[in-house]
Design a protein around this motif. Structure first.
Motif: not given
Length: 175
Positions: A36-52
């Motif tokens: 979650f910390v390493g990919n915070a930029g991806i998680f914050g920009k586009v919605y997709f299932p976080r578990m992928t």
């Protein structure tokens, strides 16, 4: 060097079995622990299932495990045909279930740690150290029979112990 008994299993195969299973578990755990910390930029920009993202890391770890498992099988066959007394048990048919269980445990612990890492960033250093300690608290390089009987109930609470012993019992008939 340490003269640790392996319950009649050839040393090389015993250690290879333990490190193969442990390597898969620890790679699932450590790769997902900082997701979650390493990919915070991806998680914050586009919605997709976080578990992928964590599941994709576990699947890539599964590919590495399958390669290591093939190496284990090659050496298993070589040592079996050289005259070693190895007994394949019928629990070997449940091996896919065991692999899923190892992946699920690594993913679950990694996600718990990852949620804590978002608040406490230094926890990643502790996780790598704790994973190494966890390996020594699991029967990777020694059999469960080396644990004193009075501590064995407490020892069996370690969830990795049953998985390692199941794998060894399936291929060696001891455990």
């Amino acid at each position: 060097i340490a003269q640790i008994p392996t319950d009649g299993v050839p040393l090389f195969l015993f250690y290879l079995a333990g490190t193969t299973v442990w390597g898969f578990f620890s790679s699932c755990l450590t790769s997902t622990s900082n997701i979650f910390v390493g990919n915070a930029g991806i998680f914050g920009k586009v919605y997709f299932p976080r578990m992928t993202v964590p599941i994709s890391l576990v699947i890539s770890g599964l590919i590495r495990f399958l390669i290591q498992f093939c190496v284990f099988l090659i050496f298993y066959v070589i040592i079996l045909y050289s005259g070693a007394n190895l007994k394949i048990h019928s629990t070997i048919f449940y091996l896919p279930l065991l692999i899923v269980q190892i992946a699920a445990l690594g993913l679950a612990v990694g996600l718990i740690v990852s949620s804590l890492v978002t608040k406490y960033r230094d926890l990643t250093i502790l996780v790598s150290f704790a994973t190494q300690l966890w390996m020594y608290a699991s029967p990777v390089i020694y059999p469960v029979t080396q644990v004193p009987e009075k501590y064995r109930g407490l020892y069996m609470m370690n969830p990795v112990v049953s998985m390692l012993e199941w794998f060894k019992y399936s291929f060696f008939g001891v455990g």
